[in-house]
Scaffold this active site. Sequence first.
Site, mmCIF file in Angstrom:
data_model
loop_
_atom_site.group_PDB
_atom_site.id
_atom_site.type_symbol
_atom_site.label_atom_id
_atom_site.label_comp_id
_atom_site.label_asym_id
_atom_site.label_seq_id
_atom_site.Cartn_x
_atom_site.Cartn_y
_atom_site.Cartn_z
ATOM 1 N N CYS A 15 0.832 -1.201 0.000
ATOM 2 C CA CYS A 15 0.000 0.000 0.000
ATOM 3 C C CYS A 15 0.867 1.250 0.000
ATOM 4 O O CYS A 15 1.449 1.615 1.033
ATOM 5 C CB CYS A 15 -0.919 -0.012 1.226
ATOM 6 S SG CYS A 15 -1.897 1.484 1.421
ATOM 7 N N CYS A 67 -0.517 4.065 2.264
ATOM 8 C CA CYS A 67 -0.302 3.813 3.693
ATOM 9 C C CYS A 67 1.140 4.070 4.102
ATOM 10 O O CYS A 67 1.403 4.641 5.168
ATOM 11 C CB CYS A 67 -0.656 2.366 4.038
ATOM 12 S SG CYS A 67 -2.240 1.796 3.423
ATOM 13 N N ASP A 68 2.079 3.628 3.287
ATOM 14 C CA ASP A 68 3.480 3.553 3.728
ATOM 15 C C ASP A 68 4.475 4.385 2.930
ATOM 16 O O ASP A 68 5.646 4.452 3.297
ATOM 17 C CB ASP A 68 3.941 2.082 3.695
ATOM 18 C CG ASP A 68 3.090 1.202 4.600
ATOM 19 O OD1 ASP A 68 2.635 1.698 5.639
ATOM 20 O OD2 ASP A 68 2.888 0.024 4.262
#
Length: 322
Positions: A137, A140-141
């Site tokens: 992701c 997300c990261d």
Amino acid sequence: MYDVIIIGGGPAGLTAAIYNARARLNVLLLEKTKLGGQIVSTHEIANFPGSIKLTEQETSGPELIQRMAEQAEQFGVEIQLRKEVIDLAIEGTVKKVTCNDGSVYEASAIICANGAFPREIGCPGERELVGKGVSYCATCDGAFFEDLEVYVIGGGNSAVEEAMFITTFARKVTIIQNLSELTADAIAIEQAMANNKIDYIFDSIVESIEGDGMVEAMTIRNTKSGEVTRIEADEDDGLFGIFVFIGNVPSTKLYEGKVPLNDYGYMTTDETMSTPIPGVFAAGDMRPKVLRQVVTASGDGAIAAFSAQKYIEKVKREVSMA
């Protein structure tokens, strides 16, 4: 007792919920985690009709899902989160759904919209280093790799688009593709090729990932020459990121032995999204299809909802005539 129970809160499930609720059906949507599925990990939605960039702020996956959920609830859909379905009784005109908290719900029709989850590379070290440099992701990261090097595995739309997003943070992004060329659409490829922070390694696969607490090295193999290359983190960095976008695996384990699945685990339907089990329909990425995008998931959801509505009307007519 509901008219329709929808399992899964991604674009397919939410679209089905909206259509069924607008038909004045009593609809329950169950989602085991949070709404959205894989779309919530997408930083920009550029190919869903109506999501064009009107301002400096693009339409993101979470924003689109939030609007879908609000629309569904406005039409009277009951949405329950953290409700994982663990068992089904789907024969007959009354279907029963059992959740992990022991609750049991009944409905005339079921729409399965569980979606899919990211496919792993399957190499040594991958699972051990998830969340420690290995990610599925970018939204997300990606920010964790500010001014670091990142490797993106895959060459389709998701891989190329997320690679471009990661360049917002990373010093350098290298796409590793197992084929001789990228398979994303032409516009995405043009944009990536114009980005001087992106490099490419073709005809190569990841053999292993290594690191003591964080990703520090990776071994790749050229599929044509057989040459093996070890990639190590820059001395000053001490780590690098690996983002994997190589397709998905259908979330259909719940249905094994209950609804026919194909050899790859996808739930088979006809063009009306009907499964061979009367009153059970499927929509979205858990079906075999040539294109897995938000727009096709929503299309499936609309068709499944329409088919479920017609099935319920038929059952009610038969009951009234009995």
